[in-house]
Scaffold this motif. Structure first.
Motif, short mmCIF file in Angstrom:
data_model
loop_
_atom_site.label_atom_id
_atom_site.label_comp_id
_atom_site.label_asym_id
_atom_site.label_seq_id
_atom_site.Cartn_x
_atom_site.Cartn_y
_atom_site.Cartn_z
N ALA A 105 8.56 10.82 8.05
CA ALA A 105 8.68 11.60 6.80
C ALA A 105 9.95 11.08 6.08
N ARG A 106 9.92 11.04 4.74
CA ARG A 106 10.82 10.94 4.00
C ARG A 106 11.06 12.15 3.12
N TYR A 107 12.32 12.55 3.00
CA TYR A 107 12.85 13.58 2.25
C TYR A 107 13.45 13.23 1.00
N ARG A 108 13.04 13.56 -0.17
CA ARG A 108 13.41 13.08 -1.26
C ARG A 108 14.28 14.04 -2.21
N ARG A 109 13.85 15.44 -1.97
CA ARG A 109 14.54 16.40 -2.65
C ARG A 109 14.15 17.61 -2.00
N ASP A 127 -8.49 2.26 11.53
CA ASP A 127 -8.54 1.09 12.52
C ASP A 127 -9.29 1.48 13.57
N HIS A 128 -9.28 0.52 14.72
CA HIS A 128 -10.25 0.67 15.93
C HIS A 128 -10.08 1.90 16.36
N ARG A 129 -8.68 2.26 16.27
CA ARG A 129 -8.36 3.59 16.95
C ARG A 129 -8.02 5.01 16.43
N ALA A 130 -7.63 4.71 15.14
CA ALA A 130 -6.91 5.95 14.54
C ALA A 130 -7.40 6.12 13.14
N PHE A 131 -7.20 7.13 12.59
CA PHE A 131 -7.22 7.33 10.91
C PHE A 131 -5.61 7.77 10.53
N TYR A 132 -5.49 7.06 9.50
CA TYR A 132 -4.08 7.24 8.88
C TYR A 132 -4.11 7.93 7.36
N LEU A 133 -3.09 9.11 7.39
CA LEU A 133 -3.28 9.92 6.39
C LEU A 133 -1.99 10.15 5.58
N GLU A 134 -1.83 10.36 4.43
CA GLU A 134 -0.53 10.61 3.59
C GLU A 134 -0.55 12.11 3.24
N ALA A 135 0.65 12.54 3.31
CA ALA A 135 0.75 14.02 2.53
C ALA A 135 2.00 14.11 1.52
N ARG A 136 1.62 14.30 0.39
CA ARG A 136 2.82 14.35 -0.46
C ARG A 136 3.32 15.65 -0.95
N LEU A 149 4.99 12.21 3.85
CA LEU A 149 4.67 12.08 5.21
C LEU A 149 3.59 11.09 5.28
N ARG A 150 3.50 10.15 6.44
CA ARG A 150 2.40 9.45 6.79
C ARG A 150 2.13 9.91 8.35
N SER A 151 1.00 9.97 8.66
CA SER A 151 0.51 10.45 10.04
C SER A 151 -0.56 9.46 10.70
#
Length: 208
Positions: A105-109, A127-136, A149-151
């Motif tokens: 996570a990055r906290y900006r404000r 990829d071969h094992r996981a999904f990658y998601l972003e939350a703004r 946030l990236r997960s």
């Protein structure tokens, strides 16, 4: 009658005192709402928006939204996102499931009391094992991205490629992951190798 009311009140108090009550209610409700009340999202890479507002229970000692609350709100929004685009249903049909394997996570404000925001979630790739998601976390006041946030959702029982193929009825090439995300994936892999070495596990171990 009074005894029944007292017992119900005691059960409710115990539920919220001993369990993470609101979370255990919100996630199933978000999934059901996405499945039953909202139209299906066919584009797996489309951004979805989940509204939120900072409540008194979300605050830290500085009267900002607690850092841990961002992770929780992202979790609820991610569950709704995966339900609405069909990934959760596909996992169930394939006899598989997904677990959160890593996040950053990055906290900006800071978000302040009663401030409205949106959690904008999108699937970045797989990829071969996981999904990658972003939350703004986007402030409704001025559109500023307050947190990012990236997960990594590790798929157990089947490959992400098989899940996507099940949904799209054809083989789909994953999009190229953003450069910064590739660095994060490399960091996680390096961390896994170090932890396996410290634990005396061989390189073939699948535990992360």
């Amino acid at each position: 009658m009074l005894e029944l009311l007292a017992a119900a009140l005691a059960l409710a108090l115990a539920y919220f005192a001993l369990l993470d009550g609101w979370y255990l209610v919100r996630v199933p409700c978000a999934v059901l709402r996405a499945r039953l009340l909202q139209p299906r999202v066919r584009d797996l890479l489309a951004e979805q928006r989940y509204p939120g507002r900072v409540l008194p229970s979300d605050l830290d000692l500085l009267l900002h939204m607690n850092n841990a609350r961002y992770l929780r709100e992202a979790d609820v929004a991610r569950a709704a996102h995966l339900a609405r685009c069909g990934v959760l249903g596909a996992l169930r049909e394939l006899g598989a499931h997904a677990v959160l394997a890593a996040s950053c996570a990055r906290y900006r404000r800071s978000l302040r009391l009663f401030e409205a925001f949106e959690v904008r979630t999108r699937l970045l790739g797989w990829d071969h094992r996981a999904f990658y998601l972003e939350a703004r976390f986007v402030s409704a006041r001025d559109g500023f991205v307050c947190a990012l946030l990236r997960s990594r959702q590790h798929v157990v029982g089947v490959t992400p490629e098989r899940v996507v193929q099940h949904l799209c009825k054809r083989r789909v090439e994953p999009p190229e992951l953003p450069e910064d995300l590739q660095h994060w994936v490399s960091y996680n892999e390096a961390s896994s190798r170090l932890l396996r070495a410290e634990s005396g596990l061989d390189a073939s171990s699948k535990d992360q």
